[in-house]
Every structure is written in C-alpha cells, then in structure tokens.
Design a protein around this motif. Structure first.
Motif, PDB file in Angstrom:
ATOM      1  N   VAL A  69       8.835  -9.630   6.808  1.00  0.00           N
ATOM      2  CA  VAL A  69       8.402  -8.355   6.221  1.00  0.00           C
ATOM      3  C   VAL A  69       9.557  -7.359   6.204  1.00  0.00           C
ATOM      4  CG1 VAL A  69       6.792  -6.428   6.437  1.00  0.00           C
ATOM      5  CG2 VAL A  69       6.013  -8.748   6.907  1.00  0.00           C
ATOM      6  N   ARG A  70      10.355  -7.344   7.251  1.00  0.00           N
ATOM      7  CA  ARG A  70      11.523  -6.450   7.269  1.00  0.00           C
ATOM      8  C   ARG A  70      12.520  -6.822   6.176  1.00  0.00           C
ATOM      9  NH1 ARG A  70      11.576  -2.991  11.451  1.00  0.00           N
ATOM     10  NH2 ARG A  70      10.408  -3.515  13.348  1.00  0.00           N
ATOM     11  N   ASP A  71      12.540  -8.098   5.801  1.00  0.00           N
ATOM     12  CA  ASP A  71      13.457  -8.553   4.751  1.00  0.00           C
ATOM     13  C   ASP A  71      12.889  -8.368   3.351  1.00  0.00           C
ATOM     14  OD1 ASP A  71      15.304  -9.258   6.639  1.00  0.00           O
ATOM     15  OD2 ASP A  71      14.725 -11.380   6.708  1.00  0.00           O
ATOM     16  N   GLY A  72      11.662  -7.839   3.250  1.00  0.00           N
ATOM     17  CA  GLY A  72      11.107  -7.537   1.934  1.00  0.00           C
ATOM     18  C   GLY A  72       9.933  -8.380   1.494  1.00  0.00           C
ATOM     19  N   THR A  73       9.451  -9.266   2.348  1.00  0.00           N
ATOM     20  CA  THR A  73       8.297 -10.089   1.979  1.00  0.00           C
ATOM     21  C   THR A  73       7.035  -9.228   1.898  1.00  0.00           C
ATOM     22  OG1 THR A  73       9.178 -12.129   2.933  1.00  0.00           O
ATOM     23  CG2 THR A  73       6.785 -11.962   2.748  1.00  0.00           C
ATOM     24  N   VAL A  74       6.267  -9.430   0.830  1.00  0.00           N
ATOM     25  CA  VAL A  74       5.013  -8.697   0.647  1.00  0.00           C
ATOM     26  C   VAL A  74       3.811  -9.601   0.930  1.00  0.00           C
ATOM     27  CG1 VAL A  74       3.589  -7.414  -1.002  1.00  0.00           C
ATOM     28  CG2 VAL A  74       6.071  -7.170  -1.048  1.00  0.00           C
ATOM     29  N   LEU A  75       3.909 -10.856   0.536  1.00  0.00           N
ATOM     30  CA  LEU A  75       2.820 -11.807   0.754  1.00  0.00           C
ATOM     31  C   LEU A  75       3.204 -12.756   1.887  1.00  0.00           C
ATOM     32  CD1 LEU A  75       1.995 -12.723  -2.963  1.00  0.00           C
ATOM     33  CD2 LEU A  75       1.092 -10.844  -1.594  1.00  0.00           C
ATOM     34  N   VAL A  76       2.648 -12.524   3.051  1.00  0.00           N
ATOM     35  CA  VAL A  76       2.892 -13.401   4.201  1.00  0.00           C
ATOM     36  C   VAL A  76       1.786 -14.454   4.205  1.00  0.00           C
ATOM     37  CG1 VAL A  76       3.111 -13.555   6.699  1.00  0.00           C
ATOM     38  CG2 VAL A  76       3.945 -11.525   5.498  1.00  0.00           C
ATOM     39  N   VAL A  77       2.138 -15.665   3.824  1.00  0.00           N
ATOM     40  CA  VAL A  77       1.158 -16.750   3.723  1.00  0.00           C
ATOM     41  C   VAL A  77       1.235 -17.595   4.990  1.00  0.00           C
ATOM     42  CG1 VAL A  77       0.345 -18.707   2.365  1.00  0.00           C
ATOM     43  CG2 VAL A  77       1.452 -16.772   1.220  1.00  0.00           C
ATOM     44  N   LEU A  78       0.189 -17.557   5.780  1.00  0.00           N
ATOM     45  CA  LEU A  78       0.107 -18.379   6.990  1.00  0.00           C
ATOM     46  C   LEU A  78      -0.629 -19.663   6.628  1.00  0.00           C
ATOM     47  CD1 LEU A  78      -0.996 -15.597   9.520  1.00  0.00           C
ATOM     48  CD2 LEU A  78       1.327 -16.240   8.841  1.00  0.00           C
ATOM     49  N   SER A  79       0.019 -20.796   6.815  1.00  0.00           N
ATOM     50  CA  SER A  79      -0.562 -22.051   6.334  1.00  0.00           C
ATOM     51  C   SER A  79      -0.522 -23.142   7.402  1.00  0.00           C
ATOM     52  CB  SER A  79       0.198 -22.530   5.091  1.00  0.00           C
ATOM     53  OG  SER A  79      -0.268 -23.795   4.668  1.00  0.00           O
ATOM     54  N   ASP A  80      -1.632 -23.873   7.516  1.00  0.00           N
ATOM     55  CA  ASP A  80      -1.659 -25.040   8.404  1.00  0.00           C
ATOM     56  C   ASP A  80      -1.766 -26.339   7.602  1.00  0.00           C
ATOM     57  OD1 ASP A  80      -4.319 -25.230   7.574  1.00  0.00           O
ATOM     58  OD2 ASP A  80      -5.138 -24.392   9.427  1.00  0.00           O
ATOM     59  N   ARG A  81      -1.477 -26.268   6.307  1.00  0.00           N
ATOM     60  CA  ARG A  81      -1.641 -27.428   5.431  1.00  0.00           C
ATOM     61  C   ARG A  81      -0.693 -28.575   5.790  1.00  0.00           C
ATOM     62  NH1 ARG A  81      -3.319 -28.912   0.129  1.00  0.00           N
ATOM     63  NH2 ARG A  81      -4.184 -26.892  -0.397  1.00  0.00           N
ATOM     64  N   CYS A  94       1.344  -1.962   6.208  1.00  0.00           N
ATOM     65  CA  CYS A  94       1.083  -1.475   4.845  1.00  0.00           C
ATOM     66  C   CYS A  94       2.079  -2.030   3.831  1.00  0.00           C
ATOM     67  CB  CYS A  94       1.104   0.053   4.809  1.00  0.00           C
ATOM     68  SG  CYS A  94      -0.290   0.816   5.670  1.00  0.00           S
ATOM     69  N   ASP A  95       3.156  -2.624   4.317  1.00  0.00           N
ATOM     70  CA  ASP A  95       4.159  -3.192   3.415  1.00  0.00           C
ATOM     71  C   ASP A  95       3.893  -4.660   3.102  1.00  0.00           C
ATOM     72  OD1 ASP A  95       5.546  -0.796   3.415  1.00  0.00           O
ATOM     73  OD2 ASP A  95       6.765  -1.354   5.146  1.00  0.00           O
ATOM     74  N   ALA A  96       2.878  -5.231   3.715  1.00  0.00           N
ATOM     75  CA  ALA A  96       2.654  -6.669   3.548  1.00  0.00           C
ATOM     76  C   ALA A  96       1.171  -6.996   3.506  1.00  0.00           C
ATOM     77  CB  ALA A  96       3.327  -7.437   4.687  1.00  0.00           C
ATOM     78  N   ASN A  97       0.874  -8.157   2.964  1.00  0.00           N
ATOM     79  CA  ASN A  97      -0.482  -8.705   2.958  1.00  0.00           C
ATOM     80  C   ASN A  97      -0.477 -10.033   3.694  1.00  0.00           C
ATOM     81  OD1 ASN A  97      -0.324  -7.597  -0.337  1.00  0.00           O
ATOM     82  ND2 ASN A  97      -1.638  -6.620   1.155  1.00  0.00           N
ATOM     83  N   GLU A 148       0.856  -1.184   0.000  1.00  0.00           N
ATOM     84  CA  GLU A 148       0.000   0.000   0.000  1.00  0.00           C
ATOM     85  C   GLU A 148       0.894   1.236   0.000  1.00  0.00           C
ATOM     86  OE1 GLU A 148      -2.925  -0.054   3.040  1.00  0.00           O
ATOM     87  OE2 GLU A 148      -3.478  -2.148   2.690  1.00  0.00           O
ATOM     88  N   MET A 149       0.786   2.012  -1.071  1.00  0.00           N
ATOM     89  CA  MET A 149       1.656   3.175  -1.232  1.00  0.00           C
ATOM     90  C   MET A 149       0.985   4.429  -0.671  1.00  0.00           C
ATOM     91  SD  MET A 149       4.045   1.496  -2.846  1.00  0.00           S
ATOM     92  CE  MET A 149       5.135   2.661  -3.633  1.00  0.00           C
ATOM     93  N   ASN A 150       1.721   5.515  -0.656  1.00  0.00           N
ATOM     94  CA  ASN A 150       1.217   6.803  -0.184  1.00  0.00           C
ATOM     95  C   ASN A 150       0.137   7.317  -1.133  1.00  0.00           C
ATOM     96  OD1 ASN A 150       0.779   9.398   0.689  1.00  0.00           O
ATOM     97  ND2 ASN A 150       2.941   9.956   0.828  1.00  0.00           N
TER      98      ASN A 150
END
Length: 301
Positions: free
Chosen positions: A104-116, A145-148, A36-38
């Motif tokens: 996220v600090r390392d540049g990840t935009v899509l944080v996928v939380l998975s219990d598969r 705002c830097d990640a989903n 999400e940008m300004n």
C-alpha cells in the motif's frame, strides 16, 4: 472454521429494525472500489471509483478489477498460504501484514489476499484472520482509505462467513471454491441449469442472507456494515483477538494460534489423501459420525 467462533450481534427490540423483504428498497449492497478521497473537497480523483451491486464477486468481476488501469487501481496479489516448516501461524500473519503495508505504501490500491495457490506443503491462513489482521495494520498506519482488501478464498460458503469477512474489513469477496463446486455439479448433471444462472443464483442467495444479517442491527447499506465488527467471540484466546480481531468482546477464552495451526495440519493431512473420498460433513443434516444435531436419530427415538 474461524467464522464459527463469532456470534452476530442484533438490536434487542420487539420488532426487527428493518424488514429486509418489505423494506428492501432502503437497503443496498452497492460496493465502491478505489481510493477513498476527502469528502469535503471534490476533485477529479473522486470519479476514479468502480461500483458493484454486491460485495460478492463473480469471476468476470474479479477479472475486470485486476485488468483496470494501474494508475488508479494497481493491484497486488498476496498469497496467504505459508510453509509450517518455516514459520508458525502467528508469524505468518505478521509477515502478511508487513507485506500488505509495504504494498500500500508503494501505491497498491487493490490488496488481493488469496489462498488459491495452496499445495500439499503449505497451510492457508484462515481468511477471517488474514482480513482482520491486515485491516487492523492498515488502519493503525493510516493507510486503510488508500486501499481495498479483496479476499479470494475457498472458505466462504454461507452468508455468515461472508458477513464475518466483510465485518472485519473485506471490501469484496470472491468465493472461488464455491463457484467451482457449483460448476462441477453442473458438469456431472446434478444441476440442470447454465453455469451463469447457477452462479448468479448462489450470489443472490448470499445477498439475501447479508440483507437479513444487516437488518437485525438496523443497518441499511453494506458500506455501514463493513469494518463494523458487530460480533462477539466465543472461545477465542486473547492473543488471537489482539492480533486479528481487536475490539471484539471475548468473554470466554479458548483456541489460540497453536490450536488453529493444529486444526489446519489435521485438515491438510486428510485433504491430500487421494484414497479417501470427500466427507459429507454433516453441518446441515445428520451424517453418521458427523456434526451433532438436536434432531439426531438417537435423540428423536
């Protein structure tokens, strides 16, 4: 299920704020994924966003997301299963938050939380707890705002469960177990339709449920409902609220992390016994020794 501890808030007026059937043209489930940008400064980076018509992802949607260019859509899949012999549920959630923050600090935009990847020796962090805790941590560290947050879970089945995940911060939800269950129904001949039609029909049903839930608060877009926390907790201990659902009213205290972990252990013990068939559950209709309903046979007679 953690979602059962939440009651949806609604606007207490004579008429519903929005009619999700007749005023559907002013409502939208459109979901944008990316940084999400300004909003006050237009740059080329504003164009690096992917739009979906619904926050409920199909398998093809998830695959496309994970194959996007790492420059703008780097992804990290975080396993939300943990070994109860090494740590308890509370510590597992803290470790997950630390891991998400580092990504996220390392540049990840899509944080996928998975219990598969659950197995016999692990327990899954309840999806709502994982989403709520990670959301809170990223907000506190000014990283949200830097990640989903994308949750891949087997615990989301009905609109309320999806609403809880979205209301506590999930950008999108991939209910893999619901889809696999539907696919199995097609395989055994219980449903006589193509796979895609069955999956799309399920998603359409969830979408209609989300429209109805949003309309009760007069909210027209899913972007406004996301992270809104429009729930009241009933029977959750303050420790759980503080870590995972901070800001939600909980007038009646109740289950703490130890209680939830014991529930997970009990469920795991039953789930991995091969000689025991799957239980019907009885959540939607009467089943002997199942969920109690106001129209149980002993009540009606």
């Amino acid at each position: 299920c953690v979602s059962d501890y939440f009651r949806q808030k609604f606007a207490q007026v004579t008429n519903p704020p929005i009619d999700p059937l007749r005023e559907n043209h002013v409502m939208s489930l459109a979901t944008c994924i990316g940084r999400e940008m300004n909003v006050f400064c237009e740059t080329d980076g504003h164009a690096e966003r992917v739009a979906f018509k619904s926050p409920v992802l199909l398998f093809s949607d998830l695959v496309q997301l994970l194959e996007l260019d790492d420059t703008y859509y780097r992804n990290s899949i975080l396993d939300i299963n943990y070994d109860p012999n090494e740590k308890d549920l509370h510590q597992a959630i803290l470790d997950l938050c630390d891991q998400a923050e580092r990504c996220v600090r390392d540049g990840t935009v899509l944080v996928v939380l998975s219990d598969r990847s659950i197995n016999k020796d692990t327990l899954p962090i309840p999806a709502a707890m994982a989403v709520g805790a990670v959301q809170k941590r990223l907000v506190n560290q000014n990283l949200r705002c830097d990640a989903n947050i994308i949750i891949e879970t087997g615990s989301a089945r009905d609109p309320h469960q999806f609403a809880v995940l979205l209301g506590f911060g999930a950008t999108a939800v991939y209910p893999y177990l619901a889809y696999e269950t539907l696919a199995n129904l097609v395989d055994i001949g219980a449903v006589d339709k193509p796979y895609r039609d069955v999956m799309v029909n399920f998603r359409n049903g969830i979408n209609k449920g989300l429209y109805k839930i949003m309309s009760k608060m007069g909210i027209s877009t899913i972007a406004s409902y996301r992270c809104s926390q429009l729930f009241e907790a009933v029977g959750l201990h303050q420790d759980v609220i503080e870590l995972c659902f901070k800001g939600v009213a909980s007038r009646i205290q109740g289950a703490n992390f130890d209680d939830f972990q014991q529930d997970l252990i009990n469920l795991s013990r039953r789930a991995w016994i091969k000689r025991k068939p799957l239980e019907h559950g009885g959540l939607l209709k009467y089943v002997h020794d199942g969920e109690y309903h106001a129209y149980n046979p002993d009540v009606v007679t």
